[in-house]
Design a protein around this motif. Structure first.
Motif, PDB file in Angstrom:
ATOM      1  N   ILE A 136     -58.826  88.222  12.258  1.00 41.85           N
ATOM      2  CA  ILE A 136     -59.285  86.885  11.889  1.00 41.85           C
ATOM      3  C   ILE A 136     -58.926  86.643  10.427  1.00 41.85           C
ATOM      4  CG2 ILE A 136     -61.218  85.270  11.898  1.00 41.85           C
ATOM      5  CD1 ILE A 136     -60.719  86.583  14.619  1.00 41.85           C
ATOM      6  N   VAL A 137     -58.224  85.564  10.159  1.00 38.40           N
ATOM      7  CA  VAL A 137     -57.769  85.260   8.797  1.00 38.40           C
ATOM      8  C   VAL A 137     -58.460  83.996   8.291  1.00 38.40           C
ATOM      9  CG1 VAL A 137     -55.797  84.744   7.311  1.00 38.40           C
ATOM     10  CG2 VAL A 137     -55.524  86.336   9.228  1.00 38.40           C
ATOM     11  N   PRO A 138     -59.315  84.100   7.279  1.00 36.77           N
ATOM     12  CA  PRO A 138     -59.936  82.894   6.722  1.00 36.77           C
ATOM     13  C   PRO A 138     -59.021  82.221   5.714  1.00 36.77           C
ATOM     14  CG  PRO A 138     -60.812  84.841   5.630  1.00 36.77           C
ATOM     15  CD  PRO A 138     -59.851  85.340   6.684  1.00 36.77           C
ATOM     16  N   LEU A 139     -59.091  80.897   5.651  1.00 34.32           N
ATOM     17  CA  LEU A 139     -58.376  80.187   4.597  1.00 34.32           C
ATOM     18  C   LEU A 139     -59.096  80.434   3.274  1.00 34.32           C
ATOM     19  CD1 LEU A 139     -57.378  76.683   6.012  1.00 34.32           C
ATOM     20  CD2 LEU A 139     -55.877  78.541   5.331  1.00 34.32           C
ATOM     21  N   MET A 141     -53.953  73.913   7.470  1.00 29.69           N
ATOM     22  CA  MET A 141     -53.795  75.065   8.354  1.00 29.69           C
ATOM     23  C   MET A 141     -52.334  75.333   8.683  1.00 29.69           C
ATOM     24  SD  MET A 141     -57.036  75.287  10.950  1.00 29.69           S
ATOM     25  CE  MET A 141     -56.718  77.028  11.222  1.00 29.69           C
ATOM     26  N   ASN A 142     -51.554  74.290   8.839  1.00 29.29           N
ATOM     27  CA  ASN A 142     -50.138  74.482   9.145  1.00 29.29           C
ATOM     28  C   ASN A 142     -49.400  75.120   7.971  1.00 29.29           C
ATOM     29  OD1 ASN A 142     -50.189  73.526  11.773  1.00 29.29           O
ATOM     30  ND2 ASN A 142     -49.847  71.400  11.167  1.00 29.29           N
ATOM     31  N   ALA A 143     -49.813  74.774   6.741  1.00 26.14           N
ATOM     32  CA  ALA A 143     -49.202  75.391   5.558  1.00 26.14           C
ATOM     33  C   ALA A 143     -49.514  76.880   5.519  1.00 26.14           C
ATOM     34  CB  ALA A 143     -49.699  74.700   4.293  1.00 26.14           C
ATOM     35  N   ALA A 144     -50.763  77.226   5.853  1.00 25.02           N
ATOM     36  CA  ALA A 144     -51.143  78.640   5.886  1.00 25.02           C
ATOM     37  C   ALA A 144     -50.484  79.363   7.053  1.00 25.02           C
ATOM     38  CB  ALA A 144     -52.661  78.760   5.979  1.00 25.02           C
ATOM     39  N   LYS A 145     -50.418  78.700   8.181  1.00 31.99           N
ATOM     40  CA  LYS A 145     -49.796  79.300   9.363  1.00 31.99           C
ATOM     41  C   LYS A 145     -48.325  79.622   9.107  1.00 31.99           C
ATOM     42  CE  LYS A 145     -48.851  78.321  14.242  1.00 31.99           C
ATOM     43  NZ  LYS A 145     -48.945  77.323  15.339  1.00 31.99           N
ATOM     44  N   LYS A 146     -47.657  78.742   8.398  1.00 33.97           N
ATOM     45  CA  LYS A 146     -46.235  78.961   8.091  1.00 33.97           C
ATOM     46  C   LYS A 146     -46.041  80.239   7.283  1.00 33.97           C
ATOM     47  CE  LYS A 146     -42.225  76.671   6.020  1.00 33.97           C
ATOM     48  NZ  LYS A 146     -41.752  75.452   5.297  1.00 33.97           N
ATOM     49  N   ILE A 147     -46.955  80.496   6.348  1.00 30.45           N
ATOM     50  CA  ILE A 147     -46.867  81.709   5.537  1.00 30.45           C
ATOM     51  C   ILE A 147     -47.110  82.945   6.396  1.00 30.45           C
ATOM     52  CG2 ILE A 147     -47.913  82.967   3.609  1.00 30.45           C
ATOM     53  CD1 ILE A 147     -46.244  80.541   2.764  1.00 30.45           C
ATOM     54  N   LEU A 148     -48.107  82.881   7.285  1.00 30.22           N
ATOM     55  CA  LEU A 148     -48.443  84.028   8.134  1.00 30.22           C
ATOM     56  C   LEU A 148     -47.317  84.368   9.108  1.00 30.22           C
ATOM     57  CD1 LEU A 148     -52.156  83.166   9.005  1.00 30.22           C
ATOM     58  CD2 LEU A 148     -51.377  84.973   7.472  1.00 30.22           C
ATOM     59  N   THR A 187     -50.813  89.205  16.379  1.00 23.88           N
ATOM     60  CA  THR A 187     -51.498  87.960  16.740  1.00 23.88           C
ATOM     61  C   THR A 187     -52.787  87.831  15.937  1.00 23.88           C
ATOM     62  OG1 THR A 187     -50.713  88.299  19.004  1.00 23.88           O
ATOM     63  CG2 THR A 187     -52.302  86.545  18.660  1.00 23.88           C
ATOM     64  N   VAL A 188     -52.912  86.726  15.200  1.00 23.90           N
ATOM     65  CA  VAL A 188     -54.110  86.512  14.391  1.00 23.90           C
ATOM     66  C   VAL A 188     -54.695  85.130  14.668  1.00 23.90           C
ATOM     67  CG1 VAL A 188     -53.334  88.038  12.536  1.00 23.90           C
ATOM     68  CG2 VAL A 188     -52.821  85.584  12.414  1.00 23.90           C
ATOM     69  N   LEU A 189     -55.954  84.989  14.303  1.00 21.87           N
ATOM     70  CA  LEU A 189     -56.643  83.710  14.418  1.00 21.87           C
ATOM     71  C   LEU A 189     -56.953  83.213  13.010  1.00 21.87           C
ATOM     72  CD1 LEU A 189     -57.890  81.738  16.563  1.00 21.87           C
ATOM     73  CD2 LEU A 189     -60.063  82.899  16.130  1.00 21.87           C
ATOM     74  N   LEU A 190     -56.372  82.092  12.650  1.00 20.47           N
ATOM     75  CA  LEU A 190     -56.576  81.473  11.340  1.00 20.47           C
ATOM     76  C   LEU A 190     -57.754  80.510  11.445  1.00 20.47           C
ATOM     77  CD1 LEU A 190     -55.403  80.983   8.437  1.00 20.47           C
ATOM     78  CD2 LEU A 190     -53.988  79.197   9.475  1.00 20.47           C
ATOM     79  N   VAL A 191     -58.746  80.643  10.562  1.00 19.96           N
ATOM     80  CA  VAL A 191     -59.950  79.836  10.706  1.00 19.96           C
ATOM     81  C   VAL A 191     -60.237  79.002   9.458  1.00 19.96           C
ATOM     82  CG1 VAL A 191     -61.000  81.441  12.342  1.00 19.96           C
ATOM     83  CG2 VAL A 191     -61.539  81.657   9.923  1.00 19.96           C
ATOM     84  N   ASP A 192     -60.817  77.807   9.704  1.00 24.07           N
ATOM     85  CA  ASP A 192     -61.258  76.906   8.645  1.00 24.07           C
ATOM     86  C   ASP A 192     -62.422  76.085   9.188  1.00 24.07           C
ATOM     87  OD1 ASP A 192     -61.300  75.788   6.130  1.00 24.07           O
ATOM     88  OD2 ASP A 192     -59.606  74.437   6.461  1.00 24.07           O
ATOM     89  N   ASP A 193     -62.998  75.239   8.355  1.00 27.04           N
ATOM     90  CA  ASP A 193     -64.156  74.468   8.808  1.00 27.04           C
ATOM     91  C   ASP A 193     -63.754  73.203   9.565  1.00 27.04           C
ATOM     92  OD1 ASP A 193     -63.116  73.396   6.486  1.00 27.04           O
ATOM     93  OD2 ASP A 193     -65.045  72.855   5.631  1.00 27.04           O
ATOM     94  N   VAL A 194     -62.792  72.425   9.011  1.00 27.45           N
ATOM     95  CA  VAL A 194     -62.443  71.138   9.619  1.00 27.45           C
ATOM     96  C   VAL A 194     -60.920  70.984   9.698  1.00 27.45           C
ATOM     97  CG1 VAL A 194     -62.619  68.625   9.437  1.00 27.45           C
ATOM     98  CG2 VAL A 194     -64.555  70.050   8.741  1.00 27.45           C
TER      99      VAL A 194
END
Length: 214
Positions: A103-106, A191-198, A177-184
């Motif tokens: 689980i990856v938090p922003l 999230m897409n910016a963070a996902k691109k890095i991952l 495989t990871v799950l990227l999490v945020d509040d909203v």
């Protein structure tokens, strides 16, 4: 009568800073028992590798999240997670089907973390990691502040993320495989910016989870 550990502290805090129901305004809690029992909420449809438990257009959801993030009332988070109990089993089945391994938090900027005293994404990550029995991986950090996304138009949100504020740290190796999490999730820009890095090295696939979407 002997009160349990934190009860005296909680009673003192409630006397100094009383809570009021976000729906009816009655004193005692952010969501009174009557409103909790009558509150109806339907999760938005999943799509694009992303799932959310609540619709942000729901006024109760929006007020609870704002109380949590901007008034620093952590009881709002407890209320929201309590309301996901009926949805969690299906989510857990899907997460296991996808073989989520971390689980990856922003991350927040250092300044925002000092202001708030907590990272709401980190709280969600700890909760979901516990439910799934998988580790929380603090593999992202912010290279620069991007400002309050809530104060921007949709176009401004996307523009702010063109120069990604996220960097991948070397604290952990990424699983497949990871799950990227945020509040909203609003436009998905953050999230897409963070996902691109991952997913940059082509070895990791990132799915997304937020408490709310809309």
């Amino acid at each position: 009568m002997i009160l349990p550990g934190n009860s005296i502290i909680e009673l003192c805090l409630a006397a100094i800073w009383p809570r009021f129901c976000v729906n009816c305004g009655s004193e005692g809690a952010l969501l009174c028992k009557t409103c909790e029992l009558t509150w109806e909420h339907t999760p938005p449809e999943a799509g694009d590798g992303h799932v959310a438990f609540f619709a942000y257009a729901n006024p109760t959801v929006r007020k609870l999240i704002c109380a949590w993030k901007y008034d620093y009332d952590l009881s709002a988070f407890n209320i929201l997670t309590e309301q996901t109990k009926e949805l969690l089993p299906e989510f857990i089945v899907e997460a296991r089907r996808l073989s989520i391994q971390g689980i990856v938090p922003l991350p927040l900027s250092a300044k925002r973390f000092r202001e708030r005293g907590f990272n709401q994404s980190g709280m969600i990550a700890d909760w979901i990691g516990h439910e799934l029995g998988v580790p929380v991986l603090d593999v992202l950090e912010r290279s620069h502040r991007s400002g309050h996304q809530a104060e921007r138009t949709d176009a401004e949100r996307h523009d702010a993320m063109k120069n990604s504020p996220f960097l991948l740290t070397k604290k952990h190796s990424l699983p497949s495989t990871v799950l990227l999490v945020d509040d909203v999730w609003t436009t998905g820009a953050t999230m897409n910016a963070a996902k691109k890095i991952l997913e940059e090295d082509g070895k990791t696939r990132a799915f997304g989870l937020t408490l709310a979407k809309g």
